[in-house]
Enzyme design. Sequence first.
Site, mmCIF file in Angstrom:
data_model
loop_
_atom_site.group_PDB
_atom_site.id
_atom_site.type_symbol
_atom_site.label_atom_id
_atom_site.label_comp_id
_atom_site.label_asym_id
_atom_site.label_seq_id
_atom_site.Cartn_x
_atom_site.Cartn_y
_atom_site.Cartn_z
ATOM 1 N N GLN A 20 -0.003 -16.025 -6.378
ATOM 2 C CA GLN A 20 0.550 -14.672 -6.196
ATOM 3 C C GLN A 20 -0.340 -13.925 -5.205
ATOM 4 O O GLN A 20 -1.534 -14.216 -5.100
ATOM 5 C CB GLN A 20 0.654 -13.926 -7.544
ATOM 6 C CG GLN A 20 -0.647 -13.547 -8.219
ATOM 7 C CD GLN A 20 -1.191 -14.634 -9.139
ATOM 8 O OE1 GLN A 20 -1.084 -15.809 -8.847
ATOM 9 N NE2 GLN A 20 -1.811 -14.236 -10.240
ATOM 10 N N THR A 21 0.258 -12.974 -4.487
ATOM 11 C CA THR A 21 -0.524 -12.270 -3.463
ATOM 12 C C THR A 21 -0.691 -10.784 -3.804
ATOM 13 O O THR A 21 0.124 -10.200 -4.520
ATOM 14 C CB THR A 21 0.133 -12.362 -2.070
ATOM 15 O OG1 THR A 21 1.366 -11.621 -2.079
ATOM 16 C CG2 THR A 21 0.378 -13.793 -1.658
ATOM 17 N N ARG A 22 -1.783 -10.221 -3.278
ATOM 18 C CA ARG A 22 -2.022 -8.772 -3.349
ATOM 19 C C ARG A 22 -2.668 -8.355 -2.032
ATOM 20 O O ARG A 22 -3.256 -9.173 -1.308
ATOM 21 C CB ARG A 22 -2.985 -8.411 -4.496
ATOM 22 C CG ARG A 22 -2.439 -8.634 -5.910
ATOM 23 C CD ARG A 22 -1.290 -7.705 -6.240
ATOM 24 N NE ARG A 22 -0.872 -7.820 -7.644
ATOM 25 C CZ ARG A 22 -0.002 -8.729 -8.099
ATOM 26 N NH1 ARG A 22 0.538 -9.613 -7.267
ATOM 27 N NH2 ARG A 22 0.337 -8.742 -9.370
ATOM 28 N N VAL A 71 -8.438 -7.421 -11.027
ATOM 29 C CA VAL A 71 -8.862 -8.711 -10.485
ATOM 30 C C VAL A 71 -10.184 -8.626 -9.708
ATOM 31 O O VAL A 71 -11.034 -9.513 -9.840
ATOM 32 C CB VAL A 71 -7.726 -9.356 -9.651
ATOM 33 C CG1 VAL A 71 -7.431 -8.597 -8.361
ATOM 34 C CG2 VAL A 71 -8.025 -10.803 -9.362
ATOM 35 N N TYR A 83 4.132 1.664 -17.587
ATOM 36 C CA TYR A 83 3.454 2.147 -16.378
ATOM 37 C C TYR A 83 4.456 2.304 -15.236
ATOM 38 O O TYR A 83 4.574 3.382 -14.638
ATOM 39 C CB TYR A 83 2.356 1.154 -16.006
ATOM 40 C CG TYR A 83 1.503 1.559 -14.824
ATOM 41 C CD1 TYR A 83 0.526 2.546 -14.952
ATOM 42 C CD2 TYR A 83 1.651 0.931 -13.583
ATOM 43 C CE1 TYR A 83 -0.280 2.902 -13.869
ATOM 44 C CE2 TYR A 83 0.849 1.273 -12.509
ATOM 45 C CZ TYR A 83 -0.122 2.263 -12.649
ATOM 46 O OH TYR A 83 -0.917 2.611 -11.574
HETATM 47 P P1 NAD Z 1 -8.859 5.012 -13.646
HETATM 48 O O1 NAD Z 1 -8.380 4.441 -14.931
HETATM 49 O O2 NAD Z 1 -10.263 4.773 -13.246
HETATM 50 O O3 NAD Z 1 -8.611 6.588 -13.603
HETATM 51 C C1 NAD Z 1 -7.636 7.253 -14.339
HETATM 52 C C2 NAD Z 1 -8.262 8.503 -14.934
HETATM 53 O O4 NAD Z 1 -7.257 9.233 -15.663
HETATM 54 C C3 NAD Z 1 -9.374 8.179 -15.934
HETATM 55 O O5 NAD Z 1 -10.498 8.985 -15.684
HETATM 56 C C4 NAD Z 1 -8.737 8.504 -17.289
HETATM 57 O O6 NAD Z 1 -9.692 8.844 -18.285
HETATM 58 C C5 NAD Z 1 -7.812 9.641 -16.911
HETATM 59 N N1 NAD Z 1 -6.702 9.821 -17.862
HETATM 60 C C6 NAD Z 1 -5.899 8.888 -18.393
HETATM 61 N N2 NAD Z 1 -5.002 9.446 -19.210
HETATM 62 C C7 NAD Z 1 -5.247 10.791 -19.180
HETATM 63 C C8 NAD Z 1 -4.656 11.902 -19.832
HETATM 64 N N3 NAD Z 1 -3.633 11.766 -20.668
HETATM 65 N N4 NAD Z 1 -5.165 13.136 -19.580
HETATM 66 C C9 NAD Z 1 -6.208 13.299 -18.718
HETATM 67 N N5 NAD Z 1 -6.814 12.269 -18.100
HETATM 68 C C10 NAD Z 1 -6.336 11.030 -18.320
HETATM 69 O O7 NAD Z 1 -7.860 4.485 -12.517
HETATM 70 P P2 NAD Z 1 -7.834 4.722 -10.944
HETATM 71 O O8 NAD Z 1 -7.818 3.400 -10.322
HETATM 72 O O9 NAD Z 1 -8.855 5.705 -10.551
HETATM 73 O O10 NAD Z 1 -6.376 5.345 -10.764
HETATM 74 C C11 NAD Z 1 -6.154 6.718 -10.494
HETATM 75 C C12 NAD Z 1 -4.672 6.939 -10.257
HETATM 76 O O11 NAD Z 1 -4.230 6.166 -9.144
HETATM 77 C C13 NAD Z 1 -3.778 6.552 -11.439
HETATM 78 O O12 NAD Z 1 -2.748 7.496 -11.588
HETATM 79 C C14 NAD Z 1 -3.220 5.223 -11.023
HETATM 80 O O13 NAD Z 1 -1.968 4.973 -11.617
HETATM 81 C C15 NAD Z 1 -3.118 5.373 -9.520
HETATM 82 N N6 NAD Z 1 -3.142 4.074 -8.854
HETATM 83 C C16 NAD Z 1 -4.304 3.381 -8.718
HETATM 84 C C17 NAD Z 1 -4.290 2.137 -8.117
HETATM 85 C C18 NAD Z 1 -5.557 1.320 -7.916
HETATM 86 O O14 NAD Z 1 -5.461 0.201 -7.428
HETATM 87 N N7 NAD Z 1 -6.734 1.803 -8.236
HETATM 88 C C19 NAD Z 1 -3.076 1.591 -7.663
HETATM 89 C C20 NAD Z 1 -1.915 2.313 -7.844
HETATM 90 C C21 NAD Z 1 -1.950 3.563 -8.422
HETATM 91 N N1 UDP Z 2 -5.587 -11.603 -12.054
HETATM 92 C C1 UDP Z 2 -6.216 -12.821 -12.205
HETATM 93 N N2 UDP Z 2 -7.379 -12.863 -12.914
HETATM 94 C C2 UDP Z 2 -7.944 -11.765 -13.460
HETATM 95 C C3 UDP Z 2 -7.298 -10.514 -13.296
HETATM 96 C C4 UDP Z 2 -6.105 -10.474 -12.588
HETATM 97 O O1 UDP Z 2 -5.745 -13.850 -11.710
HETATM 98 O O2 UDP Z 2 -9.014 -11.895 -14.081
HETATM 99 C C5 UDP Z 2 -4.340 -11.529 -11.247
HETATM 100 C C6 UDP Z 2 -3.170 -10.818 -11.933
HETATM 101 O O3 UDP Z 2 -2.419 -11.735 -12.706
HETATM 102 C C7 UDP Z 2 -2.405 -10.278 -10.748
HETATM 103 C C8 UDP Z 2 -3.485 -9.981 -9.704
HETATM 104 O O4 UDP Z 2 -4.628 -10.727 -10.108
HETATM 105 O O5 UDP Z 2 -1.552 -11.271 -10.231
HETATM 106 C C9 UDP Z 2 -3.860 -8.508 -9.620
HETATM 107 O O6 UDP Z 2 -4.144 -8.052 -10.919
HETATM 108 P P1 UDP Z 2 -4.647 -6.588 -11.231
HETATM 109 O O7 UDP Z 2 -4.657 -6.445 -12.718
HETATM 110 O O8 UDP Z 2 -5.902 -6.319 -10.510
HETATM 111 O O9 UDP Z 2 -3.553 -5.630 -10.585
HETATM 112 P P2 UDP Z 2 -1.940 -5.624 -10.578
HETATM 113 O O10 UDP Z 2 -1.417 -6.802 -11.324
HETATM 114 O O11 UDP Z 2 -1.603 -4.344 -11.235
HETATM 115 O O12 UDP Z 2 -1.601 -5.683 -9.154
#
Ligand code: NAD
Ligand code: UDP
Length: 330
Positions: free
Chosen positions: A217-219, A195, A153
């Site tokens: 850990q923080t977010r 999370v 990723y």
């Molecule tokens: P999500 O998984 O709900 O949405 C992703 C969508 O992409 C889904 O509908 C999935 O079916 C589609 N998809 C996956 N692979 C595909 C492919 N090969 N061809 C066509 N469609 C495909 O996730 P989201 O949270 O809505 O994320 C959307 C975008 O934002 C992603 O690119 C993700 O990396 C980025 N993003 C999201 C977050 C977040 O916190 N939600 C954070 C950082 C980046």
């Molecule tokens: N996390 C957790 N319990 C859960 C899911 C996630 O403690 O059931 C923690 C995870 O280890 C991370 C943070 O929450 O430190 C955010 O996780 P998430 O998968 O939402 O996003 P990302 O790690 O990609 O920021």
Amino acid sequence: MNTSNVNIERKRILITGGAGFLGSHLSERLLGEGHDIICMDNYFTGSKQNIQHLMDNPNFELMRHDVTFPVYLEIDEIYNLACPASPIHYQHDPVQTTKTSVHGAINMLGLAKRTGAKIFQASTSEVYGDPKVHPQQEDYWGHVNPIGFRSCYDEGKRCAETLFFDYHRQHKLRIKVGRIFNTYGPRMHPNDGRVVSNFIVQALTGQNISIYGKGDQTRSFCYCSDLIEAFVRLMNSDDSITGPINIGNPGEFTILELAEKVIAMTNSSSKLEFHELPSDDPTQRRPDITKAKEQLGWEPQVDLEQGLTKTIAYFDQLLKAGEVTARGAA
Ligand code: NAD
Ligand code: UDP
């Protein structure tokens, strides 16, 4: 621009990953502005249910397609969101995850080049890895493991950014790269392991709350409507604004604080249960959003409690409707 339309203001907009959590909110927003939307998705983590309410709109077109394969369309703008976002989903088929980011970016940039479309990339705070600089500013190059479980990723998204900037320099494409920090809200997949959705479903169903590691850990959690506003502002900004630009809520919480908040807000009797910390799990994350404030005039409006209230109501209603079980989507 390919504006064969009578209404010059109406744009033809392609959203890849449009049936996902964020894609569905973006589709809704842009349809509401009167644009023609092509929602492309292969439904890996998205669903038709997320966009069911948009299907009757004549300006909305659904297209089942995998972004790793080329596509020929006439469009004015592309929002490239296709990519699984939750660790359990992107680690399920890591090779496909990298292909989605890299081949997907090449295909969408090629489409933008042919059509002259403006193109937005949904990048991520994961490009900073487990950051040694805090809060994260856009000029920080990151601290990323290239061969770990999260690398498909993180490195896929980093390579996509490289491609965007090379197409910009080499082919003069109009690019917009947004680095998204953890975002939550209604239509997150109840079983995608992130999370916020995990904790809410666990709290509402009386299961133990799964804390990975010590929970220190923080977010920083951004509510979806704030994020979508930033996407649209970035896309509509002057062509000189390419990003990368951080988009997120700078409020920073430990995972334990989040768990306590969710338990209190749901009046839950759930107890904390500690699990092993996944490898390369970032220890801290908070966006510096100075650039977004200055260049887009944007900052989040929804604080964590307000956002959680709406998200809890959403999952509560799903549970009551029997559309999600204690273990995830029904
Ligand atoms: P999500 O998984 O709900 O949405 C992703 C969508 O992409 C889904 O509908 C999935 O079916 C589609 N998809 C996956 N692979 C595909 C492919 N090969 N061809 C066509 N469609 C495909 O996730 P989201 O949270 O809505 O994320 C959307 C975008 O934002 C992603 O690119 C993700 O990396 C980025 N993003 C999201 C977050 C977040 O916190 N939600 C954070 C950082 C980046
Ligand atoms: N996390 C957790 N319990 C859960 C899911 C996630 O403690 O059931 C923690 C995870 O280890 C991370 C943070 O929450 O430190 C955010 O996780 P998430 O998968 O939402 O996003 P990302 O790690 O990609 O920021």
